[in-house]
Design a protein around this motif. Structure first.
Motif, PDB file in Angstrom:
ATOM      1  N   ALA A 138      50.657 -29.810  36.250  1.00 30.40           N
ATOM      2  CA  ALA A 138      51.803 -29.217  36.942  1.00 30.40           C
ATOM      3  C   ALA A 138      51.695 -29.464  38.437  1.00 30.40           C
ATOM      4  O   ALA A 138      52.677 -29.703  39.128  1.00 30.40           O
ATOM      5  CB  ALA A 138      51.850 -27.716  36.643  1.00 30.40           C
ATOM      6  N   LYS A 139      50.466 -29.444  38.933  1.00 29.10           N
ATOM      7  CA  LYS A 139      50.258 -29.673  40.368  1.00 29.10           C
ATOM      8  C   LYS A 139      50.703 -31.082  40.760  1.00 29.10           C
ATOM      9  O   LYS A 139      51.303 -31.285  41.818  1.00 29.10           O
ATOM     10  CB  LYS A 139      48.778 -29.478  40.690  1.00 29.10           C
ATOM     11  CG  LYS A 139      48.471 -29.554  42.168  1.00 29.10           C
ATOM     12  CD  LYS A 139      46.977 -29.386  42.400  1.00 29.10           C
ATOM     13  CE  LYS A 139      46.645 -29.575  43.869  1.00 29.10           C
ATOM     14  NZ  LYS A 139      45.208 -29.612  44.086  1.00 29.10           N
ATOM     15  N   ASP A 140      50.387 -32.059  39.899  1.00 28.32           N
ATOM     16  CA  ASP A 140      50.793 -33.440  40.183  1.00 28.32           C
ATOM     17  C   ASP A 140      52.305 -33.556  40.305  1.00 28.32           C
ATOM     18  O   ASP A 140      52.827 -34.204  41.210  1.00 28.32           O
ATOM     19  CB  ASP A 140      50.315 -34.381  39.061  1.00 28.32           C
ATOM     20  CG  ASP A 140      48.801 -34.511  39.004  1.00 28.32           C
ATOM     21  OD1 ASP A 140      48.169 -34.403  40.068  1.00 28.32           O
ATOM     22  OD2 ASP A 140      48.272 -34.724  37.903  1.00 28.32           O
ATOM     23  N   VAL A 141      53.001 -32.913  39.359  1.00 27.54           N
ATOM     24  CA  VAL A 141      54.461 -33.019  39.356  1.00 27.54           C
ATOM     25  C   VAL A 141      55.036 -32.339  40.602  1.00 27.54           C
ATOM     26  O   VAL A 141      55.911 -32.871  41.281  1.00 27.54           O
ATOM     27  CB  VAL A 141      55.049 -32.414  38.066  1.00 27.54           C
ATOM     28  CG1 VAL A 141      56.578 -32.458  38.103  1.00 27.54           C
ATOM     29  CG2 VAL A 141      54.535 -33.156  36.832  1.00 27.54           C
ATOM     30  N   LYS A 142      54.493 -31.164  40.918  1.00 29.52           N
ATOM     31  CA  LYS A 142      54.976 -30.458  42.114  1.00 29.52           C
ATOM     32  C   LYS A 142      54.692 -31.269  43.374  1.00 29.52           C
ATOM     33  O   LYS A 142      55.524 -31.353  44.283  1.00 29.52           O
ATOM     34  CB  LYS A 142      54.300 -29.086  42.214  1.00 29.52           C
ATOM     35  CG  LYS A 142      54.816 -28.088  41.191  1.00 29.52           C
ATOM     36  CD  LYS A 142      54.243 -26.707  41.439  1.00 29.52           C
ATOM     37  CE  LYS A 142      54.954 -25.679  40.570  1.00 29.52           C
ATOM     38  NZ  LYS A 142      54.457 -24.320  40.783  1.00 29.52           N
ATOM     39  N   LEU A 143      53.505 -31.861  43.418  1.00 29.74           N
ATOM     40  CA  LEU A 143      53.134 -32.649  44.586  1.00 29.74           C
ATOM     41  C   LEU A 143      54.098 -33.825  44.777  1.00 29.74           C
ATOM     42  O   LEU A 143      54.515 -34.130  45.896  1.00 29.74           O
ATOM     43  CB  LEU A 143      51.699 -33.161  44.417  1.00 29.74           C
ATOM     44  CG  LEU A 143      51.151 -34.008  45.573  1.00 29.74           C
ATOM     45  CD1 LEU A 143      51.032 -33.163  46.831  1.00 29.74           C
ATOM     46  CD2 LEU A 143      49.788 -34.590  45.199  1.00 29.74           C
ATOM     47  N   ALA A 144      54.439 -34.460  43.664  1.00 33.03           N
ATOM     48  CA  ALA A 144      55.350 -35.609  43.747  1.00 33.03           C
ATOM     49  C   ALA A 144      56.675 -35.184  44.370  1.00 33.03           C
ATOM     50  O   ALA A 144      57.235 -35.895  45.213  1.00 33.03           O
ATOM     51  CB  ALA A 144      55.569 -36.204  42.355  1.00 33.03           C
ATOM     52  N   VAL A 145      57.163 -34.025  43.967  1.00 34.26           N
ATOM     53  CA  VAL A 145      58.441 -33.557  44.520  1.00 34.26           C
ATOM     54  C   VAL A 145      58.275 -33.231  46.003  1.00 34.26           C
ATOM     55  O   VAL A 145      59.115 -33.580  46.829  1.00 34.26           O
ATOM     56  CB  VAL A 145      58.949 -32.323  43.740  1.00 34.26           C
ATOM     57  CG1 VAL A 145      60.262 -31.811  44.337  1.00 34.26           C
ATOM     58  CG2 VAL A 145      59.130 -32.665  42.263  1.00 34.26           C
ATOM     59  N   ARG A 146      57.145 -32.577  46.335  1.00 36.38           N
ATOM     60  CA  ARG A 146      56.918 -32.236  47.747  1.00 36.38           C
ATOM     61  C   ARG A 146      56.813 -33.489  48.606  1.00 36.38           C
ATOM     62  O   ARG A 146      57.172 -33.499  49.770  1.00 36.38           O
ATOM     63  CB  ARG A 146      55.632 -31.418  47.880  1.00 36.38           C
ATOM     64  CG  ARG A 146      55.797 -29.944  47.604  1.00 36.38           C
ATOM     65  CD  ARG A 146      54.838 -29.101  48.442  1.00 36.38           C
ATOM     66  NE  ARG A 146      53.454 -29.561  48.361  1.00 36.38           N
ATOM     67  CZ  ARG A 146      52.637 -29.235  47.354  1.00 36.38           C
ATOM     68  NH1 ARG A 146      53.058 -28.480  46.358  1.00 36.38           N
ATOM     69  NH2 ARG A 146      51.396 -29.672  47.343  1.00 36.38           N
ATOM     70  N   GLU A 147      56.295 -34.557  48.022  1.00 40.41           N
ATOM     71  CA  GLU A 147      56.150 -35.790  48.794  1.00 40.41           C
ATOM     72  C   GLU A 147      57.450 -36.567  48.883  1.00 40.41           C
ATOM     73  O   GLU A 147      57.471 -37.673  49.426  1.00 40.41           O
ATOM     74  CB  GLU A 147      55.042 -36.659  48.191  1.00 40.41           C
ATOM     75  CG  GLU A 147      53.666 -36.046  48.392  1.00 40.41           C
ATOM     76  CD  GLU A 147      52.539 -36.949  47.917  1.00 40.41           C
ATOM     77  OE1 GLU A 147      52.827 -37.969  47.271  1.00 40.41           O
ATOM     78  OE2 GLU A 147      51.383 -36.611  48.195  1.00 40.41           O
ATOM     79  N   GLY A 148      58.504 -36.012  48.300  1.00 44.45           N
ATOM     80  CA  GLY A 148      59.808 -36.611  48.543  1.00 44.45           C
ATOM     81  C   GLY A 148      60.426 -37.316  47.356  1.00 44.45           C
ATOM     82  O   GLY A 148      61.508 -37.877  47.470  1.00 44.45           O
TER      83      GLY A 148
END
Lengths: 93, 997
Positions: free
Chosen positions: B526-536
């Protein structure tokens, strides 16, 4: 694999056919300008939508024919003989 | 009963037939009907594999083809198959199976240290880290990644099995043999349609095989399935295929099925294919693909012993296996209550049902409470404990505002998850069907498709059993054009579940989302997916590629909806605004063997044999492939290598005569009143004045002005030409001729016939060719005066009809004897015997190439590359100046095609006469040209010439004809650049005296 309705043989699988590119591109006479000749050689519409195109039933009757195919869906709307005008699909497509 | 977790009297396995197999070297006892997963679970074993990236211990999550974790290798040697789902692999006696991605062992894995480094391995890790330093890529990063990447290992031994391909047509193809599929197939079959029903499992029934509660017409579901299958089997117009997965939906209702025929058999019949690919062209397709239960995303959700609730029900009812002693159920859907009740009824302890919904109610919930199962409303699972097996979980209350309070830890050895059911849209989506988001169900459902396809049952969001059966019948009738279908009454069933959950479960504190897995197989958290969104990353397609979620072999069956929900929540946008990633085939992995089918080894391509193939083999010829043809390359004598044999063959042709099977030449007969006019328009040459009985070298260009093919053309009659083409160009030239004849010049009255296989060609070349041939041609006068170079005569040779061309591709006096292929060997034998006294020598394609290069004759496709004009290759003489039009005429007048710096064909000689250049070498201006250097040209043909006793080469060089006598350099990987001189490409007998002899 497409199902292609050869006007001479009926519906056959795509592996029996060779694609012939966009249809209704008239070969100009040899005295046209460079620009016109280059356009004939290389410029195509890259249609998104219904495209008139040539097929040859190369592993069947050997005949070339034209088809109207929607490049977005691969659905065929008409098959017709070489030398006949593009069918008017009206508002259908 | 074998297996401590096997429950007597339950399941559809055959307990009278024990089956022993090996898993990681250990004996495992199961029963006929078990899968590897069910047999291992019966021994209390959940740990079956290690994950791809972090090497985390994993057990089965599911009981079917959606399994992401329990991937195993099965078989030995050439029959080894990696990455099979243990939940699907049926066991047989003696089977050898191994776990994957572990070193040194499944229980202890050194690669699991990656988990500790998980915070350092975020989404896009590879993209970020391995960018720098650039020089590290080849030496460090790539070998490291290659060793670490990939699931399982590829088998290295050749596959001893064979695989089949089958084309089929039907009126109605039904994909999926669950309740909707069975109903649809029976309705369509009874309506008279030709039906194919396929199901990926060993038997039809789908969800009914694990439903022990519902009753149809008073029958338990399993009995109803048996009755319906029997009815289907009685219908001659219905074909039932089990162990058969519909994996690709192609255009125009062409659906590919993968049928596994022998993988479940201990002793497969040797004549049976292992797998078969079906290419089914269906008038109508009914998709009854069902729905898959969703996993829940929470910390530690990948521990062995944590699985889907429906999977535990399947293991219980299909295989008689208790997946644990003490279960916790975490759910957002009613269906899990039925599972809890089934488990309790089978004697397992259900410690608690944690329900994410604030106020679950209804008969199932009440039944669970009545049974004494603790139901915890508004409760989440904060985290799961344990390492190689789940040992407990913290169940925590969710407040009305969504905050999670302090929970309590409940011990267990099994956690069952139910996030609701996701309709399987894969095939519908492959059929270019639209998807629409259903707010009530919180999932995507099939929308309109351009194909003749309809979905039925739970794959389109219809869940109650009575509705599913009616939906199946309706779909089958609509597909078959039937009026009335079977009617069943569901006399007992659960109400369809309500609720469902997608995304990350509510949790307390920031916590360890790094260990809350969304995509188990690709280790995406879940962290990976959230990170991807945060990175744009905003597009779900980009998130997918950046994080690799949904890109594993399970095609995101269990993960896509959760990933979508996480992105949706982070962005604060509705799921339908974000969209779903494209479903791509195959639905489940298909082996390379199945795709290859019979197209391997000798069956890979058709083999074309020239008429004298057997003779050449008897002579000990060495062969080469030329397109589909197998041609004799040279005829070595004892002690000769290729160079010696070719040199001897070349010398024999120049000194005496050689005989060569040139039958592979393409041949087309052009006939009709307008044949000459057609030839005028098609070839660059002029044909009107070519007399009957004469030949001419013909050159074909495209309308782009570039050389396409060449060959000698003979005029048989005023209205008939015998055209030859290159061996490789025959089909293309005929196609191009037909194209212009049918579409540009329908005014011409001409017929085109391929005669390649009708006429064999025996080339007889050399100064004694006439002496050998003259006595054989039944009185035909072939003297120099009567039959000069480029003459053509019809006659007979020993009574066999013959078209005799006096032509040469060697520069010697020569003939090409065309005779019917069926009689070619007899004629060849006669010529061979007649030549024996002279020293007639057979030669192959290699000598043919050397001999023509000595004469500077081009080979289309070797000197030319599709961008060469006739002028470039020294053939301007062939181009008619007076014809009003021909193919290529207008283009040949374009300035670019007449530029002085075009590549032109030249000869090339090295200073060292022993040094043979490499074909393809680039030619540059100076020996020490700095890098990067630009080439002035390149070598196209290079040989050692026996006639000149030195090396020769042909090259295409910018403005080459004006640079004769100057030098260029050929840089070499092996040593210093080689100095070469540009010369005329005709190295031997430039006057052509020998040709005209």
């Amino acid at each position: 694999m497409l199902l292609i309705d050869c006007p001479y043989c009926g519906p056959r699988a795509e592996i029996e056919f060779a694609y012939g590119g966009e249809a209704h591109i008239a070969r100009p006479a040899a005295d046209v300008s460079e620009v016109e000749w280059s356009a004939f050689l290389y410029l195509r519409d890259n249609t998104k939508g219904v495209l008139a195109e040539r097929w040859r039933h190369s592993h069947g009757c050997g005949r070339f024919f034209n088809a109207l195919r929607d490049t977005r869906t691969d659905q065929f709307h008409a098959f017709y003989e070489i030398g006949t005008p593009r069918p008017d699909m009206g508002g259908a497509v | 009963m074998s297996g401590a977790f096997r429950l007597a009297g339950r399941g559809c396995i055959d307990t009278t037939r024990p089956v022993v197999f090996r898993f990681d070297g250990q004996m495992v006892r199961g029963y006929a009907g078990d899968t590897v997963a069910s047999a291992l679970l019966a021994e209390g074993r959940h740990l079956m594999g290690r994950s791809f990236k972090y090497h985390r211990p994993r057990g089965p999550v599911s009981a079917g083809s959606d399994e992401p974790n329990a991937l195993i290798g099965v078989g030995e040697g050439g029959r080894y198959t990696p990455n099979l789902r243990a939940t699907q692999v049926e066991i047989y006696g003696g089977m050898v199976a191994v776990s994957q991605n572990r070193a040194p062992s499944l229980r202890f894995d050194i690669g699991a240290l990656n988990t500790l480094a998980a915070p350092l391995l975020p989404a896009g890790f590879y993209y970020k880290t391995f960018m720098w330093p650039r020089g590290f890529w080849d030496k460090v990063y790539e070998p490291l990644i290659r060793r670490a990447a990939g699931l399982g290992r590829a088998p290295t031994a050749p596959d001893p099995d064979h695989y089949a391909l089958h084309y089929a047509h039907c009126d109605v193809l039904v994909a999926g043999g669950g309740p909707a599929g069975l109903a649809a197939a029976l309705a369509a079959g009874q309506a008279g349609a030709r039906v194919i029903l396929c199901d990926e499992n060993a038997e039809c029934g789908g969800s009914l095989l694990t439903d022990t509660y519902s009753l149809i017409d008073g029958l338990p579901c399993g009995e109803w399935v048996v009755r319906i299958v029997a009815e289907l089997q009685r219908l001659p117009n219905v074909q039932l295929l089990t162990r058969c997965s519909a994996f690709n939906y192609g255009p125009h209702n062409m659906v590919a099925l993968n049928q596994r025929l022998t993988d479940h058999l201990a002793m497969p019949p040797t004549d049976m294919p292992r797998e078969r690919i079906w290419q089914v062209r269906a008038r109508e397709v009914v998709l009854a693909a069902g729905a898959l239960e969703r996993v829940l995303v929470f910390e530690g959700n990948d521990r062995p012993g944590i699985m889907l609730a429906s999977a535990a029900r399947t293991y219980l009812h299909r295989y008689g296996v208790a997946c644990g002693r003490k279960a916790i159920v975490v759910t957002a859907d009613d269906a899990a209550y039925r599972v809890a009740l089934d488990l309790a009824e089978a004697g397992m302890k259900v410690a608690a049902i944690a329900d994410l919904r604030p106020a679950p109610g209804g008969p199932l919930v009440e039944a669970a409470r009545a049974r004494g199962i603790e139901v915890l409303p508004a409760t989440t699972i904060q985290r799961a404990h344990g390492h190689l097996r789940v040992t407990g979980a913290e169940l925590a209350p969710v407040g009305a505002d969504g905050t999670v309070g302090k929970g309590r830890t409940v011990s267990c050895d099994l956690v069952l998850m139910s996030g609701g059911f996701t309709p399987s849209l894969h095939l519908h989506s492959q059929a270019r069907g639209a998807l629409r988001f259903d707010d009530a169900l919180g999932v995507y459902l099939p929308g309109e498709s351009i194909e003749r396809v309809r979905s039925a049952g739970s794959c389109r969001g219809v869940f109650a059993l009575d509705d599913v059966l009616r939906d199946g019948v309706a779909a089958g009738l609509a597909a078959a054009g039937g009026e009335t279908g079977p009617v069943w009454t569901v006399t007992r069933q659960d109400a369809p579940g309500t609720g469902g959950f997608a995304g990350v479960l509510p949790r307390r504190g920031p916590g360890h989302l790094a260990l809350a897995f969304v995509d188990f197989q690709n280790d995406v958290t879940a962290k990976d997916v959230k990170l991807a969104v945060r990175e744009g990353f905003r597009s779900i397609e980009h998130v997918k590629r950046y994080t690799t979620t949904g890109m594993a072999t399970d095609q995101g069956k269990g993960s896509n909806v959760n990933a979508l929900a996480i992105v949706s929540n982070v962005l604060g946008r509705r799921p339908e605004e974000i969209g779903l990633t494209t479903y791509r085939p195959p639905y489940t992995p298909v082996t390379f063997g199945a795709f290859a089918g019979h197209a391997r080894g000798d069956q890979f391509d058709p083999l074309r044999l020239p008429p004298m193939d057997a003779w050449a083999r008897a002579q000990g010829a060495v062969f080469e492939d030329v397109g589909l043809w197998r041609r004799a390359r040279y005829f070595p004598r004892a002690g000769e290598d290729m160079a010696m044999a070719v040199a001897r063959e070349c010398r024999a042709v120049r000194a005496v005569a050689g005989i060569f099977d040139a039958s592979t030449l393409g041949k087309i007969e052009v006939a009709g009143p307008d044949a000459a006019e057609f030839m005028n328009r098609f070839y660059v040459n002029a044909w009107t004045k070519l007399g009957v009985g004469k030949c001419r070298y013909g050159l074909v260009c495209r309308d782009s002005g570039f050389v396409y093919d060449d060959g000698v053309v003979g005029r048989i009659a005023a209205d008939r030409f015998h055209v030859t083409t290159t061996t490789g160009g025959a089909a293309g030239v005929l196609n191009m001729m037909e194209d212009y004849l049918q579409t540009e010049w329908p005014d011409l009255d001409v017929w085109l016939t391929s005669i390649t296989e009708q006429w064999a060609v025996i080339a007889l070349q050399g100064p004694r060719a006439r002496d050998i041939l003259a006595p054989l041609v039944d009185g035909l006068d072939i003297s120099a005066g009567a039959m000069p170079h480029m003459a053509l005569r019809e006659g007979t040779i020993g009574g066999v009809p013959m078209r005799l061309f006096r032509v040469s591709f060697t520069g010697e006096l020569g003939y090409e004897i065309n005779v019917p292929s069926s009689q070619a060997q007899a004629v060849w034998d006669r010529v061979w015997q007649a030549g024996a006294a002279f020293g007639l020598t057979p030669y192959g394609t290699e000598a043919m190439h050397v001999l023509r290069a000595e004469k500077g004759y081009l080979i289309v496709g070797q000197e030319t590359d599709g961008t060469m004009t006739p002028g470039d290759v020294g053939c301007s003489w062939a181009v008619s100046k007076v014809k009003p039009d021909f193919i290529g005429k207008r283009a040949l007048a374009l300035p670019a095609l007449n530029a002085p710096d075009r590549l032109q064909m030249v000869g090339v000689l090295t200073d060292d006469p022993r040094l043979v250049l490499e074909e393809g070498m680039q030619l540059v201006p100076a020996a020490d040209s700095p890098m990067p250097m630009s080439a002035e040209g390149h070598v196209t043909s290079s040989y050692f010439s026996p006639a000149l006793d030195r090396s020769i080469a042909i090259a295409m060089v910018k403005g080459g004809r004006g640079r004769m006598g100057t030098s260029l350099y050929a840089p070499s990987l092996d040593g210093p650049a080689v100095k070469v001189m540009l010369v005329d490409p005709v190295f031997y007998d430039p006057e052509g005296a020998r040709l005209n002899g």
